[in-house]
Write a protein that holds these residues in place. Sequence first.
Motif, PDB file in Angstrom:
ATOM      1  N   GLY A   1      23.907  38.192  41.355  1.00  0.00           N
ATOM      2  CA  GLY A   1      25.065  37.989  40.493  1.00  0.00           C
ATOM      3  C   GLY A   1      26.055  39.126  40.565  1.00  0.00           C
ATOM      4  N   THR A   2      25.541  40.343  40.624  1.00  0.00           N
ATOM      5  CA  THR A   2      26.407  41.524  40.671  1.00  0.00           C
ATOM      6  C   THR A   2      27.207  41.574  41.966  1.00  0.00           C
ATOM      7  OG1 THR A   2      24.908  42.737  39.226  1.00  0.00           O
ATOM      8  CG2 THR A   2      26.410  44.053  40.572  1.00  0.00           C
TER       9      THR A   2
ATOM     10  N   LYS B   1      33.939  38.829  33.447  1.00  0.00           N
ATOM     11  CA  LYS B   1      33.681  39.630  32.245  1.00  0.00           C
ATOM     12  C   LYS B   1      32.428  39.129  31.533  1.00  0.00           C
ATOM     13  CE  LYS B   1      35.180  42.890  29.515  1.00  0.00           C
ATOM     14  NZ  LYS B   1      35.211  44.270  29.920  1.00  0.00           N
ATOM     15  N   ARG B   2      32.261  37.812  31.430  1.00  0.00           N
ATOM     16  CA  ARG B   2      31.082  37.240  30.764  1.00  0.00           C
ATOM     17  C   ARG B   2      29.790  37.688  31.457  1.00  0.00           C
ATOM     18  NH1 ARG B   2      31.352  31.113  29.636  1.00  0.00           N
ATOM     19  NH2 ARG B   2      33.118  31.971  28.509  1.00  0.00           N
TER      20      ARG B   2
ATOM     21  N   ARG C   1      29.366  40.382  33.277  1.00  0.00           N
ATOM     22  CA  ARG C   1      29.172  41.815  33.056  1.00  0.00           C
ATOM     23  C   ARG C   1      28.554  42.102  31.701  1.00  0.00           C
ATOM     24  NH1 ARG C   1      34.531  44.996  34.843  1.00  0.00           N
ATOM     25  NH2 ARG C   1      35.518  43.279  35.921  1.00  0.00           N
ATOM     26  N   ILE C   2      28.955  41.347  30.685  1.00  0.00           N
ATOM     27  CA  ILE C   2      28.394  41.529  29.343  1.00  0.00           C
ATOM     28  C   ILE C   2      26.924  41.120  29.328  1.00  0.00           C
ATOM     29  CG2 ILE C   2      28.487  40.686  26.955  1.00  0.00           C
ATOM     30  CD1 ILE C   2      31.604  40.459  27.409  1.00  0.00           C
ATOM     31  N   VAL C   3      26.625  39.947  29.874  1.00  0.00           N
ATOM     32  CA  VAL C   3      25.230  39.477  29.937  1.00  0.00           C
ATOM     33  C   VAL C   3      24.390  40.459  30.741  1.00  0.00           C
ATOM     34  CG1 VAL C   3      23.728  37.655  30.860  1.00  0.00           C
ATOM     35  CG2 VAL C   3      25.805  37.050  29.593  1.00  0.00           C
ATOM     36  N   HIS C   4      24.925  40.926  31.854  1.00  0.00           N
ATOM     37  CA  HIS C   4      24.193  41.872  32.702  1.00  0.00           C
ATOM     38  C   HIS C   4      23.888  43.170  31.957  1.00  0.00           C
ATOM     39  CE1 HIS C   4      23.932  45.196  35.620  1.00  0.00           C
ATOM     40  NE2 HIS C   4      23.119  44.350  36.228  1.00  0.00           N
ATOM     41  N   PHE C   5      24.889  43.690  31.244  1.00  0.00           N
ATOM     42  CA  PHE C   5      24.665  44.922  30.483  1.00  0.00           C
ATOM     43  C   PHE C   5      23.515  44.737  29.500  1.00  0.00           C
ATOM     44  CE2 PHE C   5      25.475  47.193  26.459  1.00  0.00           C
ATOM     45  CZ  PHE C   5      25.179  48.475  26.891  1.00  0.00           C
ATOM     46  N   TRP C   6      23.505  43.635  28.753  1.00  0.00           N
ATOM     47  CA  TRP C   6      22.439  43.412  27.778  1.00  0.00           C
ATOM     48  C   TRP C   6      21.089  43.178  28.451  1.00  0.00           C
ATOM     49  CZ3 TRP C   6      22.678  45.329  23.278  1.00  0.00           C
ATOM     50  CH2 TRP C   6      23.930  45.540  22.690  1.00  0.00           C
TER      51      TRP C   6
ATOM     52  N   TRP D   1      30.831  49.385  33.982  1.00  0.00           N
ATOM     53  CA  TRP D   1      31.336  48.215  34.692  1.00  0.00           C
ATOM     54  C   TRP D   1      31.811  47.146  33.708  1.00  0.00           C
ATOM     55  CZ3 TRP D   1      28.375  43.655  37.024  1.00  0.00           C
ATOM     56  CH2 TRP D   1      29.184  42.950  37.936  1.00  0.00           C
ATOM     57  N   MET D   2      31.069  46.983  32.618  1.00  0.00           N
ATOM     58  CA  MET D   2      31.436  46.008  31.603  1.00  0.00           C
ATOM     59  C   MET D   2      32.799  46.348  31.001  1.00  0.00           C
ATOM     60  SD  MET D   2      29.334  44.967  28.154  1.00  0.00           S
ATOM     61  CE  MET D   2      29.546  46.572  27.368  1.00  0.00           C
ATOM     62  N   LYS D   3      33.061  47.634  30.795  1.00  0.00           N
ATOM     63  CA  LYS D   3      34.309  48.082  30.177  1.00  0.00           C
ATOM     64  C   LYS D   3      35.471  48.192  31.169  1.00  0.00           C
ATOM     65  CE  LYS D   3      32.941  48.498  25.980  1.00  0.00           C
ATOM     66  NZ  LYS D   3      33.442  47.556  24.984  1.00  0.00           N
ATOM     67  N   ALA D   4      35.178  48.242  32.441  1.00  0.00           N
ATOM     68  CA  ALA D   4      36.229  48.410  33.452  1.00  0.00           C
ATOM     69  C   ALA D   4      37.079  47.147  33.559  1.00  0.00           C
ATOM     70  CB  ALA D   4      35.604  48.733  34.809  1.00  0.00           C
ATOM     71  N   PRO D   5      38.360  47.318  33.871  1.00  0.00           N
ATOM     72  CA  PRO D   5      39.204  46.135  34.060  1.00  0.00           C
ATOM     73  C   PRO D   5      38.777  45.360  35.308  1.00  0.00           C
ATOM     74  CG  PRO D   5      40.419  48.130  34.598  1.00  0.00           C
ATOM     75  CD  PRO D   5      39.089  48.565  34.052  1.00  0.00           C
ATOM     76  N   SER D   6      38.934  44.042  35.244  1.00  0.00           N
ATOM     77  CA  SER D   6      38.597  43.205  36.398  1.00  0.00           C
ATOM     78  C   SER D   6      39.643  43.371  37.477  1.00  0.00           C
ATOM     79  CB  SER D   6      38.533  41.732  35.989  1.00  0.00           C
ATOM     80  OG  SER D   6      37.461  41.518  35.122  1.00  0.00           O
ATOM     81  N   ARG D   7      39.170  43.319  38.708  1.00  0.00           N
ATOM     82  CA  ARG D   7      40.106  43.314  39.831  1.00  0.00           C
ATOM     83  C   ARG D   7      40.667  41.905  39.952  1.00  0.00           C
ATOM     84  NH1 ARG D   7      36.499  46.257  44.330  1.00  0.00           N
ATOM     85  NH2 ARG D   7      35.194  44.528  43.733  1.00  0.00           N
ATOM     86  N   ASN D   8      41.900  41.802  40.369  1.00  0.00           N
ATOM     87  CA  ASN D   8      42.532  40.498  40.527  1.00  0.00           C
ATOM     88  C   ASN D   8      42.169  39.937  41.893  1.00  0.00           C
ATOM     89  OD1 ASN D   8      44.096  38.255  40.613  1.00  0.00           O
ATOM     90  ND2 ASN D   8      46.034  39.303  40.198  1.00  0.00           N
ATOM     91  N   HIS D   9      41.322  38.905  41.899  1.00  0.00           N
ATOM     92  CA  HIS D   9      40.893  38.310  43.168  1.00  0.00           C
ATOM     93  C   HIS D   9      41.895  37.286  43.692  1.00  0.00           C
ATOM     94  CE1 HIS D   9      37.022  40.195  43.508  1.00  0.00           C
ATOM     95  NE2 HIS D   9      36.818  39.966  42.230  1.00  0.00           N
TER      96      HIS D   9
END
Length: 149
Positions: free
Chosen positions: A69-70, A76-77, A79-84, A131-139
């Motif tokens: 997944g990483t 963002k969703r 990253r949040i699930v991954h952090f937890w 990573w969770m707090k970092a802004p997303s890159r625009n793909h």
Amino acid sequence: MAASYQIKIVALWVVFLLGTLFHTQLGLMPIFHGLSVVESQKATNLNEIAGIMWLMLGFFVLPMLAIIGTVFTESKRYRIVHFWLTIIYSVLNFLHLVLDLLLPQVIWYQITLMVFLFFIGLLLNMVAFQWMKAPSRNHHAPESLSTFH
């Protein structure tokens, strides 16, 4: 060039999984020298410990899925699930460490490895949080293509 959060996370999950496998191997090594090993639950067949086997499978599969997944998403969703997920693993590692310290025979080389893995987990928590707090890159932005003249 500094490694991205995703590369750091994948490296930490891989180190964690290798360390966990080695923890299991260290626990079984006495068998190869004719010694007994510590048993947490006496069983006469695999069906009696099927629940434990499924839990262990889940414990190993979730980090493997987290690695995949990483690598393949930056949502963002996720990253949040991954952090937890990393927090849950740190709590589980800490509980496992405490329970092993309460055994009648403390095996210090195992404790040393588990402390190391606990600190790897804390580092994973920290990088996953960043990573969770970092802004997303625009793909959706077009990538720079080299042109040949």
